[in-house]
Design an enzyme around this catalytic site. Structure first.
Site, mmCIF file in Angstrom:
data_model
loop_
_atom_site.group_PDB
_atom_site.id
_atom_site.type_symbol
_atom_site.label_atom_id
_atom_site.label_comp_id
_atom_site.label_asym_id
_atom_site.label_seq_id
_atom_site.Cartn_x
_atom_site.Cartn_y
_atom_site.Cartn_z
ATOM 1 N N SER A 96 0.802 -1.228 0.000
ATOM 2 C CA SER A 96 0.000 0.000 0.000
ATOM 3 C C SER A 96 0.828 1.268 0.000
ATOM 4 C CB SER A 96 -0.932 0.013 1.215
ATOM 5 O OG SER A 96 -0.186 -0.064 2.421
ATOM 6 N N GLY A 129 -1.870 -4.224 1.335
ATOM 7 C CA GLY A 129 -1.977 -5.404 2.184
ATOM 8 C C GLY A 129 -1.134 -6.585 1.769
ATOM 9 N N ASN A 161 4.209 -5.809 5.392
ATOM 10 C CA ASN A 161 3.241 -6.869 5.682
ATOM 11 C C ASN A 161 3.858 -8.260 5.773
ATOM 12 O OD1 ASN A 161 0.982 -4.992 5.492
ATOM 13 N ND2 ASN A 161 1.333 -5.015 3.289
ATOM 14 N N ASP A 281 -2.894 7.284 9.804
ATOM 15 C CA ASP A 281 -2.084 6.430 10.664
ATOM 16 C C ASP A 281 -0.627 6.814 10.473
ATOM 17 O OD1 ASP A 281 -1.287 5.271 8.204
ATOM 18 O OD2 ASP A 281 -2.857 3.749 8.343
ATOM 19 N N HIS A 284 0.543 5.220 6.040
ATOM 20 C CA HIS A 284 0.032 5.594 4.721
ATOM 21 C C HIS A 284 0.066 7.104 4.509
ATOM 22 C CE1 HIS A 284 -1.848 1.641 5.675
ATOM 23 N NE2 HIS A 284 -1.312 1.388 4.492
#
Length: 327
Positions: A96, A129, A161, A281, A284
């Site tokens: 992402s 993700g 991830n 967050d 991102h």
């Protein structure tokens, strides 16, 4: 006579074993710790890249004697001698932080903005993700590599991830370590999956790109906006793993983590917060922050650790990028 019969039987069994070899194009066929078949299916040959990795590639007349030793000088040995670099393209694999849609809710990854700085097409295959493992399992890597042609550039950036181990419920964590060790797990779908290390996936991706006579470039993951006494948090193990794989294979590694971290530190945590560089967050980015990350990448391959073939395809906006090279 008995000896002759045994010899003939042994020869027959060996021939049968070779005939049954299931290693096709891009299958691994050797390397440190590898326990599978070391032969390749008809029409393919097992090419040794280094002590860690060998791979089945299609037999051609110019593969003889080729190995990773011809690619030991990193950026200088990437395929920059193409007569027409403008015919090259850029492909991106990632998560992402690279994806055009970022992590949703108005965030974007740097991959969306790279085309603003270069004159050649950019195909961003990054998806939110994803880890190296899930990117391969879901066929996203196959979709990318099938379109790659000689002279193209492939940016590979993962890490956010890949943690959590192979048994995590999100089914994206990798086996820890840097070798070729693996475990077999049962997915929620009931299917069985062989899960490898982060380094194994990176080596596999990079070597498949090289098998196409294209140019793999490994990027370390982007940093989170987590400050400790004015400094971005220390990078995790996947940053080190990525750099080590690039060194092993003799290919470029652009250290996005540390280049970006130094820029964020120079701006300061207050500035990032005030300008909402991370609106949702600590991972991102907003479009403004993603654009800064893109410019940091452009600055890296055009000035800090120059990759001539990429520097040659910058447009005027790309050529105007001029940032510090501290990392």
């Amino acid at each position: 006579m008995k000896f002759s019969i045994i010899g003939i039987m042994s020869l027959g069994l060996a021939t049968l074993a070779n005939a049954a070899c299931s290693n096709k194009a891009f299958y691994q066929c050797g390397g440190k710790g590898f326990k599978g078949e070391t032969c390749c299916d008809s029409g393919y040959t097992c090419k040794t890249y280094n002590e860690w990795f060998s791979q089945c590639i299609q037999e051609t007349s110019n593969n003889n004697g080729s190995n990773a030793s011809s690619n030991t000088n990193n950026n200088n040995n990437i395929n920059n001698n193409n007569n027409n670099v403008s015919s090259a393209r850029i492909f991106i694999a990632g998560d992402s932080t690279v994806d055009n849609k970022g992590g949703g809710n108005g965030t974007v990854g740097w991959g969306k903005l790279l085309s603003n700085y270069v004159t050649i097409p950019v195909y961003n295959h990054a998806r939110a993700g994803r880890s190296t493992r899930s990117f391969m399992r879901e066929g996203k890597w196959d979709a990318l590599i099938n379109d790659v042609k000689e002279g193209d550039y492939v940016f590979i950036e993962f890490g956010h991830n890949d943690g959590g181990g192979p048994y995590q419920e999100k089914e994206r964590g990798v086996v820890d370590g840097e070798g070729d060790n693996s475990v077999t797990v049962r997915l929620s779908s009931g299917e069985m999956e062989v899960v490898h290390t982060y380094s194994w996936y990176l080596r596999t991706f990079a070597n498949q790109v090289r098998a196409k006579k294209a140019n793999p470039i490994i990027l370390t993951q982007t940093p989170r906006k987590v400050f400790q006494n004015g400094r971005i948090e220390t990078p995790g193990r996947f940053v080190t793993y990525a750099m080590n794989v690039a060194k092993q294979l003799g290919i470029p590694c652009i250290d996005m983590y540390n280049y970006i971290a130094r820029q964020y530190e120079s701006l300061g945590e207050g500035y990032l917060n005030q300008n909402k560089y991370f609106p949702n967050d600590n991972v991102h980015t907003s479009e403004a922050a993603a654009d800064l990350n893109t410019r940091i990448l452009v600055n890296a391959f055009s000035k800090c650790e120059k990759i001539p073939g990429l520097a040659a395809v910058l447009n005027d906006k790309g050529k105007a990028v001029n940032l510090i090279c501290a990392k």
